[in-house]
Design an enzyme around this catalytic site. Structure first.
Site, mmCIF file in Angstrom:
data_model
loop_
_atom_site.group_PDB
_atom_site.id
_atom_site.type_symbol
_atom_site.label_atom_id
_atom_site.label_comp_id
_atom_site.label_asym_id
_atom_site.label_seq_id
_atom_site.Cartn_x
_atom_site.Cartn_y
_atom_site.Cartn_z
ATOM 1 N N ASP A 1 0.852 -1.194 0.000
ATOM 2 C CA ASP A 1 0.000 0.000 0.000
ATOM 3 C C ASP A 1 0.883 1.238 0.000
ATOM 4 O OD1 ASP A 1 -2.879 1.082 0.491
ATOM 5 O OD2 ASP A 1 -1.618 2.161 1.943
ATOM 6 N N ASP B 1 -4.303 2.560 -4.995
ATOM 7 C CA ASP B 1 -2.890 2.694 -4.626
ATOM 8 C C ASP B 1 -2.386 1.401 -3.981
ATOM 9 O OD1 ASP B 1 -4.314 2.814 -2.300
ATOM 10 O OD2 ASP B 1 -3.315 4.580 -1.490
ATOM 11 N N ASP C 1 -1.899 9.740 -11.349
ATOM 12 C CA ASP C 1 -1.723 8.644 -12.311
ATOM 13 C C ASP C 1 -0.268 8.559 -12.785
ATOM 14 O OD1 ASP C 1 -4.364 7.978 -12.105
ATOM 15 O OD2 ASP C 1 -4.987 8.898 -14.004
ATOM 16 N N HIS D 1 -5.757 14.135 -10.021
ATOM 17 C CA HIS D 1 -5.659 12.713 -10.371
ATOM 18 C C HIS D 1 -4.712 12.470 -11.541
ATOM 19 C CE1 HIS D 1 -8.709 11.035 -7.649
ATOM 20 N NE2 HIS D 1 -9.335 12.193 -7.802
ATOM 21 N N ASN E 1 -3.322 12.994 -4.916
ATOM 22 C CA ASN E 1 -4.505 13.270 -5.739
ATOM 23 C C ASN E 1 -5.215 14.536 -5.270
ATOM 24 O OD1 ASN E 1 -4.284 11.075 -7.508
ATOM 25 N ND2 ASN E 1 -5.384 9.703 -6.119
ATOM 26 N N ARG F 1 13.776 -4.897 -1.474
ATOM 27 C CA ARG F 1 14.044 -4.283 -2.788
ATOM 28 C C ARG F 1 12.890 -3.379 -3.206
ATOM 29 N NH1 ARG F 1 16.279 -9.353 -4.594
ATOM 30 N NH2 ARG F 1 14.451 -9.756 -5.897
#
Length: 275
Positions: free
Chosen positions: A143, A186, A160, A156, A151, A206
């Protein structure tokens, strides 16, 4: 040029019976016409009794009728093979369109990663075929922390762009065999094959390191952090639903502790029930 075989011709005729019948009738009519003309001029029985002039005319007519008949037969064959090629082309086009639709149904349109449906399908396949060498699979639920503010503040479109960069970095951090998916706004997930706990920890690290650098989008530098929950399979989940739920629990625990990477533990289920 393709070699014409009797089998190809039979298959083409069987695939197009109506048009084959129509063309066959035309060829048959041409044959009847040729036969009637031949009988009219006695081409078969009395050619020796004809004068030289009559004989030349009869031979010319015979050549014409023979050529006409041959042209009819050739046209029949060419039409059948053309129909067959058209059918093959339509079938190939339909198969390509089906593959494209299938790909679209299993792909996130923004990032090009696999979507939730594809992840669940891969997860179910993995659970049905556990590794035989004692290793496990690892399901990472990822997450993006506080991504909503990107946003809200920048719009937005900028959000994106950030997601696209995140997806690219995740693809770079993953091993070639790992499956990377975007499963929500997300939220991302990774299914890693044939790992142990330590290998899973290194893979998760990583992904954390991939976002240590800021992301440039919309004229601003965005700092994005991650919360990652890990469920090992089959240890932490005998079904796809159970593995997803337990990886989710570990991910929310990572958000609570502000610890980037947390493995699922059985007491997380107990604590959730108490809460």
């Amino acid at each position: 040029m393709d070699t014409i075989t009797p089998r190809m011709l039979r298959e083409a005729i069987a695939a197009h019976p109506q048009s084959s019948l129509q063309d066959a009738l035309l060829v048959f009519c041409a044959m009847i016409a040729a036969l009637l003309l031949a009988l009219q001029y006695d081409l078969f029985y009395f050619i020796d009794a004809l004068s030289s002039a009559q004989r030349k005319i009869s031979l010319a007519e015979a050549i014409f009728l023979t050529a006409l008949l041959a042209a009819g037969i050739v046209t029949f064959i060419v039409r059948r093979l053309s129909d067959q090629r058209r059918d093959i082309a339509l079938k190939v086009a339909a198969e390509m369109e089906l593959r494209e639709l299938t790909t679209m149904a299993m792909q996130d349109p923004l990032t090009g990663l696999l979507n939730r449906r594809a992840l669940i399908a891969a997860l179910e396949t993995a659970i049905a075929s556990p590794p035989a060498n004692g290793s496990q699979y690892a399901l990472f639920m990822i997450d993006l922390d506080h991504f909503k503010s990107v946003n809200d503040v920048h719009g937005h479109a900028v959000g994106d762009q950030v997601l696209e960069v995140v997806a690219d970095r995740f693809k770079g951090a993953a091993r070639p065999s790992d499956l990377v998916a975007r499963i929500g706004g997300d939220e991302f997930a990774v299914l890693a094959y044939n790992v142990d706990r330590e290998t899973a920890r290194k893979i998760g690290s990583r992904f954390l390191e991939s976002l240590t650098r800021t992301i440039g989008a919309g004229g601003h530098a965005h700092k994005v952090s991650l919360s990652i929950g890990v469920a090992l399979i089959p240890e932490d989940g005998a079904t796809a639903e159970e593995a997803l739920r337990n990886a989710d629990l570990a991910m929310y625990r990572a958000k609570e502790r502000r610890n980037g990477l947390v493995f699922f533990a059985p007491n997380m289920n107990q604590q959730k029930q108490i809460a």
